[in-house]
Motif scaffolding. Structure first.
Motif, mmCIF file in Angstrom:
data_model
loop_
_atom_site.group_PDB
_atom_site.id
_atom_site.type_symbol
_atom_site.label_atom_id
_atom_site.label_comp_id
_atom_site.label_asym_id
_atom_site.label_seq_id
_atom_site.Cartn_x
_atom_site.Cartn_y
_atom_site.Cartn_z
ATOM 1 N N UNK A 112 87.272 89.033 23.735
ATOM 2 C CA UNK A 112 86.363 89.922 24.465
ATOM 3 C C UNK A 112 86.776 89.981 25.933
ATOM 4 N N UNK A 113 86.809 91.202 26.464
ATOM 5 C CA UNK A 113 87.146 91.415 27.876
ATOM 6 C C UNK A 113 85.989 92.208 28.485
ATOM 7 N N UNK A 114 85.428 91.677 29.562
ATOM 8 C CA UNK A 114 84.253 92.316 30.179
ATOM 9 C C UNK A 114 84.583 92.799 31.588
ATOM 10 N N UNK A 115 84.012 93.913 32.019
ATOM 11 C CA UNK A 115 84.027 94.246 33.459
ATOM 12 C C UNK A 115 83.013 93.300 34.091
ATOM 13 N N UNK A 116 83.470 92.433 34.988
ATOM 14 C CA UNK A 116 82.619 91.343 35.490
ATOM 15 C C UNK A 116 81.421 91.861 36.277
ATOM 16 N N UNK A 117 81.701 92.824 37.177
ATOM 17 C CA UNK A 117 80.667 93.364 38.073
ATOM 18 C C UNK A 117 81.004 94.844 38.281
ATOM 19 N N UNK A 118 80.007 95.725 38.347
ATOM 20 C CA UNK A 118 80.350 97.148 38.507
ATOM 21 C C UNK A 118 80.762 97.554 39.918
ATOM 22 N N UNK A 119 80.951 96.596 40.803
ATOM 23 C CA UNK A 119 81.293 96.882 42.204
ATOM 24 C C UNK A 119 82.782 96.592 42.440
ATOM 25 N N UNK A 120 83.478 97.551 43.052
ATOM 26 C CA UNK A 120 84.923 97.377 43.292
ATOM 27 C C UNK A 120 85.197 96.847 44.695
ATOM 28 N N UNK A 121 86.167 95.931 44.774
ATOM 29 C CA UNK A 121 86.674 95.443 46.060
ATOM 30 C C UNK A 121 88.092 95.992 46.260
ATOM 31 N N UNK A 122 88.539 95.924 47.504
ATOM 32 C CA UNK A 122 89.908 96.370 47.826
ATOM 33 C C UNK A 122 90.926 95.626 46.956
ATOM 34 N N UNK A 123 91.844 96.397 46.377
ATOM 35 C CA UNK A 123 92.854 95.803 45.507
ATOM 36 C C UNK A 123 93.821 94.919 46.311
#
Ligand SMILES: NC(=O)c1ccc[n+]([C@@H]2O[C@H](COP(=O)([O-])OP(=O)(O)OC[C@H]3O[C@@H](n4cnc5c(N)ncnc54)[C@H](OP(=O)(O)O)[C@@H]3O)[C@@H](O)[C@H]2O)c1
Length: 318
Positions: A112-123
């Motif tokens: 299982x792979x989850x998107x941890x948090x719906x907020x993006x930080x600078x790559x």
């Protein structure tokens, strides 16, 4: 109320309802997480919850490797979850992030792979990129695009199932509506003091398996204040526990299982690792479940403060 030891996912996989959490606030000795995970596997846990940002996947992988070599388990007996970090939300970056986690874990796929948090930080290489004033440097990726990256990972056989974490119901619906491969699991904070019942009901009605993180109320979190409630000290929990000859933690965990949830308690202590897995030889009756439900105070232990101010900050809605 009977409780299943596993729940079925649409892919055909079965997710064990009692998993082992691997995020810790303690900076343990090197090797301590490896020891804890090996102990958990020895006791019978077959579901391990990891994440890129926990920074201990190498030790988790080592524990899995040694447990396989020692003949305790086979890879196919184990359900391993990991999570995409906020700095890798660009569609093409998603697969790279998972490949990096797999290299650390020493695995060719996760379950299982989850998107941890719906907020993006600078790559970039810094997991927590900050402005000079200490605020996070946000990025703005369409979550639907990130989800396409998650689907790419299924296509590439890097994960068998994909899902969400810390999403609110509007964000969940947005992903469901746009998905080619539906999210099959959502992992959010849930314990009797934060029942999260609106979101749980919303997701369960849409056939998502719901996993409770912080199931014991994360009692040792460093930011706990003296006014915060302590779930395991609540008189009603202790009363039910003593009447049943169980511990407060077992009562809390059993209550969550009876709500149809998956749980992923964490412990570094062998006795408590075992205790948290011994949940199938007793049950709470309707009256006890009602008493536990009455503990709900909408009290969140994890507010994801560093994500506040981002347009996708999830916790302003259920
Ligand atoms: N998706 C997300 O954003 C997210 C966020 C937070 C957590 N998680 C996942 O969820 C897992 C569990 O959450 P959590 O670790 O925050 O909280 P938790 O499982 O509610 O609490 C863990 C704490 O409780 C103590 N503990 C464990 N068993 C106990 C027992 N039987 N009696 C008394 N105390 C006990 C542990 O201390 P000892 O080690 O001393 O036993 C540990 O400090 C994490 O490890 C992680 O995998 C995910």
């Amino acid at each position: 109320m009977p409780v299943s030891r596993e729940l079925q996912l649409p892919s055909g996989d079965r997710i064990p309802t009692v998993g082992f959490g691997t995020w810790t606030m303690w900076r343990g000795e090197k090797g301590e997480m490896c020891k804890a995970v090996k102990e958990a596997i020895k006791v019978g846990y077959r579901h391990i919850d990891c994440a890129w940002v926990y920074k201990n996947q190498e030790e988790v992988g080592q524990a899995i490797k040694e447990s396989i070599e020692e003949g305790t388990i086979k890879r196919e007996d184990l359900f391993v979850t990991t999570k995409l970090w906020n700095t890798a939300h660009r569609r093409e970056a998603v697969k790279e992030n998972l490949k990096n986690s797999l290299a650390l874990l020493g695995l060719s796929y996760v379950n299982l792979f989850l998107i941890h948090v719906p907020v993006s930080f600078k790559e970039g290489d810094d997991d927590f990129p900050k402005h000079s004033d200490g605020k996070m440097i946000f990025a703005h990726h369409d979550l639907v695009d990130t989800w396409k990256g998650m689907e790419d990972c299924v296509d590439a056989d890097l994960t068998r199932n994909i899902g969400l974490s810390n999403f609110n119901h509007l964000q969940v619906q947005r992903i469901i509506d746009a998905s080619r491969i539906r999210p099959s699991v959502i992992q959010v904070e849930i314990n009797p003091m934060f029942s999260n019942s609106q979101l749980v009901e919303y997701c369960q009605k849409r056939d998502l398996v719901v996993t409770a993180y912080g199931p014991l109320g994360a009692p040792n979190r460093p930011w706990k204040t003296k006014d915060d409630p302590t779930l395991l000290e609540e008189p009603v929990v202790k009363q039910i526990a003593s009447a049943k000859g169980k511990t407060a933690a077992q009562v809390v965990l059993r209550c969550l299982l009876q709500r149809g949830l998956v749980i992923i308690p964490q412990s570094s202590n062998p006795a408590r690792i075992k205790e948290n897995f011994e949940l199938f030889d007793f049950e709470l009756n309707e009256d006890e479940m009602k008493k536990m439900a009455a503990l709900d105070r909408n009290f969140r232990a994890y507010c994801e403060d560093i994500c506040m101010g981002h347009p996708e900050y999830p916790f302003n809605d259920f």
